[in-house]
Design an enzyme around this catalytic site. Sequence first.
Site, PDB file in Angstrom:
ATOM      1  CE  LYS A 135      -1.154   3.831  -6.577  1.00  0.00           C
ATOM      2  NZ  LYS A 135      -0.734   3.039  -5.529  1.00  0.00           N
ATOM      3  CB  SER A 151      -5.926   3.620  -8.461  1.00  0.00           C
ATOM      4  OG  SER A 151      -6.914   4.740  -8.841  1.00  0.00           O
ATOM      5  CE1 TYR A 190      -1.636   7.464  -6.192  1.00  0.00           C
ATOM      6  CE2 TYR A 190      -3.602   7.714  -7.751  1.00  0.00           C
ATOM      7  CZ  TYR A 190      -3.062   7.102  -6.580  1.00  0.00           C
ATOM      8  OH  TYR A 190      -3.498   5.944  -6.024  1.00  0.00           O
ATOM      9  CG  PHE A 246      -1.715  -1.022   1.138  1.00  0.00           C
ATOM     10  CD1 PHE A 246      -3.162  -1.078   0.776  1.00  0.00           C
ATOM     11  CD2 PHE A 246      -1.553  -2.450   1.979  1.00  0.00           C
ATOM     12  CE1 PHE A 246      -4.067  -2.195   0.750  1.00  0.00           C
ATOM     13  CE2 PHE A 246      -2.270  -3.329   2.111  1.00  0.00           C
ATOM     14  CZ  PHE A 246      -3.658  -3.040   1.570  1.00  0.00           C
TER      15      PHE A 246
HETATM   16  P1  NAD Z   1      -2.544   6.433   3.012  1.00  0.00           P
HETATM   17  O1  NAD Z   1      -1.660   7.717   2.704  1.00  0.00           O
HETATM   18  O2  NAD Z   1      -3.447   6.686   4.352  1.00  0.00           O
HETATM   19  O3  NAD Z   1      -1.607   5.127   3.207  1.00  0.00           O
HETATM   20  C1  NAD Z   1      -0.229   5.175   2.717  1.00  0.00           C
HETATM   21  C2  NAD Z   1       0.750   4.743   3.587  1.00  0.00           C
HETATM   22  O4  NAD Z   1       2.030   4.475   3.144  1.00  0.00           O
HETATM   23  C3  NAD Z   1       0.890   6.126   4.672  1.00  0.00           C
HETATM   24  O5  NAD Z   1       0.796   5.127   6.005  1.00  0.00           O
HETATM   25  C4  NAD Z   1       2.104   6.282   4.334  1.00  0.00           C
HETATM   26  O6  NAD Z   1       3.031   7.007   5.625  1.00  0.00           O
HETATM   27  C5  NAD Z   1       3.060   5.355   3.921  1.00  0.00           C
HETATM   28  N1  NAD Z   1       4.156   5.545   3.077  1.00  0.00           N
HETATM   29  C6  NAD Z   1       4.271   6.474   2.001  1.00  0.00           C
HETATM   30  N2  NAD Z   1       5.237   6.309   1.424  1.00  0.00           N
HETATM   31  C7  NAD Z   1       6.047   5.403   1.970  1.00  0.00           C
HETATM   32  C8  NAD Z   1       7.438   5.014   1.886  1.00  0.00           C
HETATM   33  N3  NAD Z   1       8.234   5.400   0.762  1.00  0.00           N
HETATM   34  N4  NAD Z   1       7.797   4.136   2.603  1.00  0.00           N
HETATM   35  C9  NAD Z   1       7.132   3.588   3.791  1.00  0.00           C
HETATM   36  N5  NAD Z   1       5.816   3.946   3.832  1.00  0.00           N
HETATM   37  C10 NAD Z   1       5.300   4.963   3.085  1.00  0.00           C
HETATM   38  O7  NAD Z   1      -3.273   6.191   1.565  1.00  0.00           O
HETATM   39  P2  NAD Z   1      -4.424   5.043   1.488  1.00  0.00           P
HETATM   40  O8  NAD Z   1      -5.658   5.700   0.886  1.00  0.00           O
HETATM   41  O9  NAD Z   1      -4.417   3.965   2.712  1.00  0.00           O
HETATM   42  O10 NAD Z   1      -3.960   4.420   0.111  1.00  0.00           O
HETATM   43  C11 NAD Z   1      -3.049   3.139   0.409  1.00  0.00           C
HETATM   44  C12 NAD Z   1      -2.688   2.821  -1.452  1.00  0.00           C
HETATM   45  O11 NAD Z   1      -3.852   2.517  -2.009  1.00  0.00           O
HETATM   46  C13 NAD Z   1      -1.986   3.777  -2.001  1.00  0.00           C
HETATM   47  O12 NAD Z   1      -0.909   3.213  -2.645  1.00  0.00           O
HETATM   48  C14 NAD Z   1      -3.103   4.328  -2.781  1.00  0.00           C
HETATM   49  O13 NAD Z   1      -2.436   4.986  -3.939  1.00  0.00           O
HETATM   50  C15 NAD Z   1      -3.763   3.692  -3.101  1.00  0.00           C
HETATM   51  N6  NAD Z   1      -5.125   3.794  -3.456  1.00  0.00           N
HETATM   52  C16 NAD Z   1      -5.786   4.891  -2.695  1.00  0.00           C
HETATM   53  C17 NAD Z   1      -7.060   5.305  -2.963  1.00  0.00           C
HETATM   54  C18 NAD Z   1      -7.870   6.091  -1.940  1.00  0.00           C
HETATM   55  O14 NAD Z   1      -8.745   6.805  -2.515  1.00  0.00           O
HETATM   56  N7  NAD Z   1      -7.504   6.205  -0.777  1.00  0.00           N
HETATM   57  C19 NAD Z   1      -7.817   4.797  -4.116  1.00  0.00           C
HETATM   58  C20 NAD Z   1      -6.936   3.995  -4.876  1.00  0.00           C
HETATM   59  C21 NAD Z   1      -5.801   3.488  -4.830  1.00  0.00           C
HETATM   60  C1  WQD Z   2     -15.256  12.585  -6.079  1.00  0.00           C
HETATM   61  C2  WQD Z   2     -16.087  13.343  -6.688  1.00  0.00           C
HETATM   62  C3  WQD Z   2     -15.198  15.522  -7.422  1.00  0.00           C
HETATM   63  C4  WQD Z   2     -14.147  17.006  -3.790  1.00  0.00           C
HETATM   64  C5  WQD Z   2      -9.572  10.288  -6.313  1.00  0.00           C
HETATM   65  C6  WQD Z   2      -8.486  10.012  -7.365  1.00  0.00           C
HETATM   66  C7  WQD Z   2      -8.604   8.489  -7.642  1.00  0.00           C
HETATM   67  C8  WQD Z   2      -8.401   7.971  -6.463  1.00  0.00           C
HETATM   68  C9  WQD Z   2      -9.593   8.090  -5.660  1.00  0.00           C
HETATM   69  C10 WQD Z   2      -6.235   6.969  -5.491  1.00  0.00           C
HETATM   70  C11 WQD Z   2     -15.741  14.286  -7.678  1.00  0.00           C
HETATM   71  C12 WQD Z   2     -16.303  15.788  -6.420  1.00  0.00           C
HETATM   72  C13 WQD Z   2     -14.370  16.305  -4.644  1.00  0.00           C
HETATM   73  C14 WQD Z   2     -14.826  18.196  -3.236  1.00  0.00           C
HETATM   74  C15 WQD Z   2     -16.269  17.946  -4.944  1.00  0.00           C
HETATM   75  N1  WQD Z   2      -7.270   7.851  -5.614  1.00  0.00           N
HETATM   76  N2  WQD Z   2     -15.850  16.806  -5.244  1.00  0.00           N
HETATM   77  N3  WQD Z   2     -15.691  18.618  -3.985  1.00  0.00           N
HETATM   78  O1  WQD Z   2     -11.116  12.185  -8.019  1.00  0.00           O
HETATM   79  O2  WQD Z   2     -13.166  10.398  -7.974  1.00  0.00           O
HETATM   80  O3  WQD Z   2     -10.797   9.860  -7.202  1.00  0.00           O
HETATM   81  O4  WQD Z   2      -9.499   9.785  -5.431  1.00  0.00           O
HETATM   82  O5  WQD Z   2      -6.121   6.189  -6.550  1.00  0.00           O
HETATM   83  O6  WQD Z   2      -7.398   8.236  -8.405  1.00  0.00           O
HETATM   84  O7  WQD Z   2      -8.590  10.808  -8.643  1.00  0.00           O
HETATM   85  O8  WQD Z   2     -12.351  11.447  -5.888  1.00  0.00           O
HETATM   86  O9  WQD Z   2     -13.068  12.100  -3.723  1.00  0.00           O
HETATM   87  O10 WQD Z   2     -11.648  13.809  -5.021  1.00  0.00           O
HETATM   88  O11 WQD Z   2     -13.935  13.244  -5.753  1.00  0.00           O
HETATM   89  O12 WQD Z   2     -17.088  18.205  -5.862  1.00  0.00           O
HETATM   90  O13 WQD Z   2     -14.150  19.102  -2.499  1.00  0.00           O
HETATM   91  O14 WQD Z   2     -16.544  14.435  -5.790  1.00  0.00           O
HETATM   92  O15 WQD Z   2     -15.262  16.295  -8.608  1.00  0.00           O
HETATM   93  O16 WQD Z   2     -16.702  14.162  -8.613  1.00  0.00           O
HETATM   94  P1  WQD Z   2     -12.023  11.009  -7.313  1.00  0.00           P
HETATM   95  P2  WQD Z   2     -12.906  12.431  -5.021  1.00  0.00           P
END
Ligand code: NAD
Ligand code: WQD
Length: 352
Positions: free
Chosen positions: A163, A135, A159, A91
Site C-alpha cells: 500500500k 489503509s 501487505y 479496490f
Molecule cells: P476483498 O478481497 O473483498 O475485495 C477485493 C476484490 O479484488 C476481490 O473481489 C478480489 O476478487 C479482487 N481482486 C484481487 N486481486 C485481483 C486482481 N489481480 N485482478 C482483479 N481483481 C482482483 O477486499 P475488501 O475488503 O473489499 O478490500 C478492498 C480494498 O480495500 C483492498 O485493496 C484492500 O487492501 C483495501 N482495504 C481493505 C480494508 C479492510 O479491512 N477490508 C482496510 C483497508 C484497506
Molecule cells: C482488530 C482488533 C486484534 C481478531 C487489519 C489490517 C489493516 C486493515 C484492517 C487492510 C485487534 C483483535 C482480531 C481476533 C482479536 N486492513 N482481534 N481476535 O488488525 O486492526 O487491521 O484490518 O488494510 O491493515 O491489519 O483488524 O480486525 O484483524 O483486528 O482479538 O480473532 O481485534 O488484535 O486489536 P486490524 P482486525
Amino acid sequence: MHSPSASSSTRPEVLVTGGAGYIGSHVCVELVNAGYRPVVVDNLSNSKREAVRRVARICELEPDFYELDLNDREGLTEVFKKHDFKAVMHFAGLKAVGESSQIPLKYYRENLGGTLTLCEVMAEFSQGNLIFSSSATVYGDPATVPIDERFPTSATNPYGRSKLIIEEILRDLAAAPKEHQNSAWNITLLRYFNPVGAHESGLIGEDPSGIPNNLLPYIAQVAIGKLERLSVFGDDYDTVDGTGVRDYIHVVDLAKGHVAALEALDSTGPGCRAYNLGTGQGYSVLQMVKAFEKASGRDIPYQIAPRRPGDIANCYANADLARQELGWEAQFGLERMMVDAWRWQSQNPDGY
Ligand code: NAD
Ligand code: WQD
C-alpha cells in the site's frame, strides 16, 4: 432503495476494480444511488459473481461485469475501449496481512503489478482520475492517536508495504510533468480504518473465505455457531480495558466517502491527496464483543490469548480533513454497524 432513473444510459461510468469484493460491492450501490453507472472488473479470486447480482437487487441497476485479472493488459484495454470512464476506483488486490508475510512475492505481484498495469492502460486512454484504496496500516505503529494525514508512514508487513509503495508511485505519477503524459493525474488516496457492517438490506456483506482474520467476521461466525469461541489477542495493552482499540467504520459510510471523493475530483486540480476515512472514535475488542452480543442477542464466548504479532494498542483517525475537503463524515454508530453485520451474517450463514 429503488433508484428512479436506474435504467438511464446517460449516467457517467465509473470503473470499479475489485467491485465484487466486500467494499467494492457496497461502493457500487452508492455509485448507483448517486447517479453513476459502475463497471466492475474482478478476477473473483476473493469474491463471488453473486455479489454483483445482489447489487442489482438492491438498486435495480446491474453493473457491467468483466471477470478479468488486472494484470491482463489486453483484457483491460478492451474494457477501456468499450467504455468512457469518468474515473477509476481501484479496490482490486490481496489484503490478508498474515498471508502477505508468507507469500510476499504474490502480494507484490498482485498489488503492485495490478496497479501498474491499470495506470498504464489509464494513461493510454488519457484517464487520470483515480481513487485508490489505501489503509490506516500505512501509519505503522503511530506515536500518538488520533492519527492525522501528516503522520509519518511506515510498513510492518508486505501487505502494508505494498500500500505504501503504491501511494508513493501514485504521488510520483501526479508530480510528473503533464507534457510527458497523455493526461493529468488527479488522484485521491483513501486510508480506511476498520470497515465493518453490511448494507441494511442484508443482501451484501463481508464473505471471508476460510477462517476470518478480522475481528468482526470472526465474532459474527462465533455468534452463528460456526466457530466455537473468539480469541482476544492480548489484554495487557495500554487501553481502556487492556484490549486493542480500533476505529471501526460502517462500510456504507466508507462507500459514501468514495462518492464524496469522486465528486471532489471535479473541483480539485491535478495532484495526489490522502484522506483518512474513519469515525474518529475508538472501541476495544471487549467493547465490540459486548456490542455484538447486544445486537444479536447471542453470547460470544471468548478467551484471552497472547498478543498477535504486529498488532498495535491504539489506532483511530482524526477525520477532520475528509470533512473539510470532501464534505464527508461517518453517520452510523457502533450499534448500527453491529445490527447490520448481524443481519448479513444471520441471513447468509454460509456467505453468498
Ligand atoms: P476483498 O478481497 O473483498 O475485495 C477485493 C476484490 O479484488 C476481490 O473481489 C478480489 O476478487 C479482487 N481482486 C484481487 N486481486 C485481483 C486482481 N489481480 N485482478 C482483479 N481483481 C482482483 O477486499 P475488501 O475488503 O473489499 O478490500 C478492498 C480494498 O480495500 C483492498 O485493496 C484492500 O487492501 C483495501 N482495504 C481493505 C480494508 C479492510 O479491512 N477490508 C482496510 C483497508 C484497506
Ligand atoms: C482488530 C482488533 C486484534 C481478531 C487489519 C489490517 C489493516 C486493515 C484492517 C487492510 C485487534 C483483535 C482480531 C481476533 C482479536 N486492513 N482481534 N481476535 O488488525 O486492526 O487491521 O484490518 O488494510 O491493515 O491489519 O483488524 O480486525 O484483524 O483486528 O482479538 O480473532 O481485534 O488484535 O486489536 P486490524 P482486525
